[in-house]
Design a protein around this motif. Structure first.
Motif, mmCIF file in Angstrom:
data_model
loop_
_atom_site.group_PDB
_atom_site.id
_atom_site.type_symbol
_atom_site.label_atom_id
_atom_site.label_comp_id
_atom_site.label_asym_id
_atom_site.label_seq_id
_atom_site.Cartn_x
_atom_site.Cartn_y
_atom_site.Cartn_z
ATOM 1 N N PHE A 25 0.843 -1.198 0.000
ATOM 2 C CA PHE A 25 0.000 0.000 0.000
ATOM 3 C C PHE A 25 0.877 1.247 0.000
ATOM 4 N N SER A 26 1.854 1.263 -0.910
ATOM 5 C CA SER A 26 2.795 2.386 -0.965
ATOM 6 C C SER A 26 2.105 3.697 -1.305
ATOM 7 N N GLU A 27 0.931 3.640 -1.938
ATOM 8 C CA GLU A 27 0.212 4.878 -2.275
ATOM 9 C C GLU A 27 -0.533 5.450 -1.071
ATOM 10 N N LEU A 28 -0.543 4.698 0.051
ATOM 11 C CA LEU A 28 -1.250 5.161 1.259
ATOM 12 C C LEU A 28 -0.287 5.303 2.428
ATOM 13 N N LEU A 29 0.888 5.849 2.156
ATOM 14 C CA LEU A 29 1.906 5.959 3.209
ATOM 15 C C LEU A 29 1.446 6.814 4.380
ATOM 16 N N CYS A 30 0.619 7.829 4.106
ATOM 17 C CA CYS A 30 0.160 8.713 5.176
ATOM 18 C C CYS A 30 -0.761 7.987 6.164
ATOM 19 N N LEU A 31 -1.300 6.833 5.763
ATOM 20 C CA LEU A 31 -2.234 6.091 6.618
ATOM 21 C C LEU A 31 -1.639 4.772 7.111
ATOM 22 N N TRP A 32 -0.309 4.626 6.998
ATOM 23 C CA TRP A 32 0.271 3.316 7.263
ATOM 24 C C TRP A 32 0.082 2.882 8.714
ATOM 25 N N ILE A 38 -5.190 -1.628 12.134
ATOM 26 C CA ILE A 38 -6.430 -2.311 11.739
ATOM 27 C C ILE A 38 -6.143 -3.742 11.305
ATOM 28 N N PHE A 39 -5.131 -3.908 10.431
ATOM 29 C CA PHE A 39 -4.779 -5.242 9.966
ATOM 30 C C PHE A 39 -4.347 -6.138 11.122
ATOM 31 N N LEU A 40 -3.562 -5.577 12.031
ATOM 32 C CA LEU A 40 -3.061 -6.373 13.153
ATOM 33 C C LEU A 40 -4.211 -6.832 14.046
ATOM 34 N N ILE A 41 -5.132 -5.924 14.355
ATOM 35 C CA ILE A 41 -6.267 -6.282 15.213
ATOM 36 C C ILE A 41 -7.145 -7.335 14.540
ATOM 37 N N VAL A 42 -7.445 -7.109 13.251
ATOM 38 C CA VAL A 42 -8.266 -8.083 12.519
ATOM 39 C C VAL A 42 -7.570 -9.436 12.466
ATOM 40 N N HIS A 43 -6.260 -9.423 12.256
ATOM 41 C CA HIS A 43 -5.492 -10.672 12.188
ATOM 42 C C HIS A 43 -5.546 -11.413 13.522
ATOM 43 N N LEU A 44 -5.359 -10.706 14.618
ATOM 44 C CA LEU A 44 -5.363 -11.344 15.933
ATOM 45 C C LEU A 44 -6.749 -11.880 16.286
ATOM 46 N N VAL A 45 -7.796 -11.116 15.961
ATOM 47 C CA VAL A 45 -9.167 -11.582 16.229
ATOM 48 C C VAL A 45 -9.487 -12.808 15.374
ATOM 49 N N THR A 46 -9.039 -12.790 14.112
ATOM 50 C CA THR A 46 -9.251 -13.948 13.235
ATOM 51 C C THR A 46 -8.565 -15.191 13.782
ATOM 52 N N VAL A 83 -0.153 -17.261 6.005
ATOM 53 C CA VAL A 83 0.610 -17.206 4.754
ATOM 54 C C VAL A 83 0.621 -15.792 4.180
ATOM 55 N N ILE A 84 -0.471 -15.042 4.345
ATOM 56 C CA ILE A 84 -0.638 -13.747 3.671
ATOM 57 C C ILE A 84 -0.386 -12.553 4.579
ATOM 58 N N VAL A 85 -1.007 -12.546 5.756
ATOM 59 C CA VAL A 85 -1.072 -11.316 6.558
ATOM 60 C C VAL A 85 0.284 -10.854 7.081
ATOM 61 N N PRO A 86 1.175 -11.707 7.596
ATOM 62 C CA PRO A 86 2.465 -11.192 8.084
ATOM 63 C C PRO A 86 3.244 -10.410 7.025
ATOM 64 N N LYS A 87 3.258 -10.902 5.787
ATOM 65 C CA LYS A 87 3.955 -10.185 4.716
ATOM 66 C C LYS A 87 3.256 -8.875 4.396
ATOM 67 N N ALA A 88 1.911 -8.855 4.490
ATOM 68 C CA ALA A 88 1.163 -7.625 4.255
ATOM 69 C C ALA A 88 1.474 -6.588 5.336
ATOM 70 N N LEU A 89 1.593 -7.030 6.575
ATOM 71 C CA LEU A 89 1.955 -6.112 7.660
ATOM 72 C C LEU A 89 3.364 -5.568 7.453
ATOM 73 N N LEU A 90 4.272 -6.424 6.989
ATOM 74 C CA LEU A 90 5.641 -5.970 6.727
ATOM 75 C C LEU A 90 5.680 -4.931 5.618
ATOM 76 N N SER A 91 4.831 -5.107 4.599
ATOM 77 C CA SER A 91 4.804 -4.147 3.490
ATOM 78 C C SER A 91 4.318 -2.776 3.937
ATOM 79 N N LEU A 92 3.574 -2.719 5.048
ATOM 80 C CA LEU A 92 3.135 -1.428 5.579
ATOM 81 C C LEU A 92 4.248 -0.735 6.353
#
Length: 322
Positions: A25-32, A38-46, A83-92
């Motif tokens: 999400f490089s185009e949303l750096l201001c909201l990283w 949000i991603f972390l909370i959703v991931h932990l609840v999931t 498989v997906i979310v940890p790499k997505a969190l790293l990309s943020l």
């Protein structure tokens, strides 16, 4: 896409030197920060929800087939998000995107498609379970034996693995352009295919074949099961009986529509309609939101899960009183 210079790769250079850059999400750096939280909370609840269902089923001495399939579904969803979310969190966190090796990208795609395919086949097994329970109730125990359930579970995993292996090998044998920037937060099939140095539709054929095997055929089998269920319910004179039978199918129908709706939108379409921004939004839904909703749907709508949870709570209360 057009490309002036493509890399003809041998196995040695591919495995050792070639890498991809996940832009995330490089185009949303201001909201990283907000997105990361949000991603972390959703991931932990999931994770918590699926672990809860897994533990509830494992601790239940008598497991009917539906609970057995729910346990496998929870395991698939756990692996799916890991498989997906940890790499997505790293990309943020990484401003310029996170790097992933050629082998790592192929492994992530293979695991992602394997788990998604296993889930498609598992939904078929669950619909067959509903069909036998409603249309052949007197033979249910004999038909849905523990051995059959185990064989169905293994077949789901092996089927997903085989289709994923063929698709991954076909995708990563393609010549890729010099720009290895994947405009996504993981190695999704359309995003990687977008880097292929070819204008023809030939690279789309393995994806089309995988969609037929993982989406179209399972969906037709599920549809057939529910048509048979609907035909059987028409002969039920009691409205209460029809309502009870239909309620047992609602949770499975909800998950089927969520899973197949997102997957169909993402993968059954022409290459010309590829849109990175839109794909990332849809991918967020089926890699984060749907795994979060599955435990909620089954814990709220499935009588067997609710019954096991209530039984565990009563046991705990009795133990505290003693």
């Amino acid at each position: 896409i057009p490309c002036e210079s493509c890399m003809e790769r041998d196995n040695k250079s591919t495995g050792e030197t070639m890498a991809f850059l996940l832009l995330g999400f490089s185009e949303l750096l201001c909201l990283w920060v907000l997105l990361f939280l949000i991603f972390l909370i959703v991931h932990l609840v999931t994770l918590a929800g699926n672990v809860m269902i897994f533990m509830v089923v494992v601790m239940e001495p008598s497991r009917p087939p539906m609970l057995f399939f729910l346990c496998q579904l929870s395991v698939i969803e756990l692996c799916y998000t890991l498989v997906i979310v940890p790499k997505a969190l790293l990309s943020l966190i990484v401003v310029d995107g996170s790097t992933i090796s050629f082998i790592g990208c192929a492994a992530q795609m293979h695991l992602f498609v394997t788990l998604g395919g296993a889930e498609c086949f598992l939904l078929v097994a669950m619909s067959y379970n509903r069909y036998v329970a409603i249309c052949q109730p007197l033979h249910y125990v004999a038909v849905m034996s523990e051995g059959l359930c185990l064989r169905l579970a293994v077949a789901c995993c092996l089927g997903g693995f085989a289709v994923a292996l063929g698709l991954t090998v076909a995708v990563f044998r393609l010549p890729f352009c010099q720009s290895h920037h994947i405009n996504h937060f993981f190695c999704d099939v359309p995003a990687v295919l977008h880097l292929a140095c070819t204008q023809s539709y030939t690279p789309q054929l393995p994806l089309l074949a995988a969609c037929v095997l993982l989406l179209l055929l399972p969906f037709l089998l599920i549809l057939t099961s529910y048509l048979c269920i609907a035909a059987a319910l028409l002969h039920v004179t009691s409205s209460a009986g029809r309502g009870k039978a239909f309620c047992t199918c609602i949770s499975h129908l909800s998950i089927t529509l969520l899973h197949y709706g997102c997957a169909t939108f993402m993968y059954i379409r022409p290459k010309s309609s590829y849109s990175p921004a839109r794909d990332k939004m849809v991918s967020l839904v089926y890699t984060n939101i749907t795994p979060l909703l599955y435990p909620l749907i089954y814990s709220l709508r499935n009588e067997e899960i609710r019954g096991v949870i209530m039984k565990m709570l009563r046991r705990k209360k009795i133990a505290q009183l003693n």
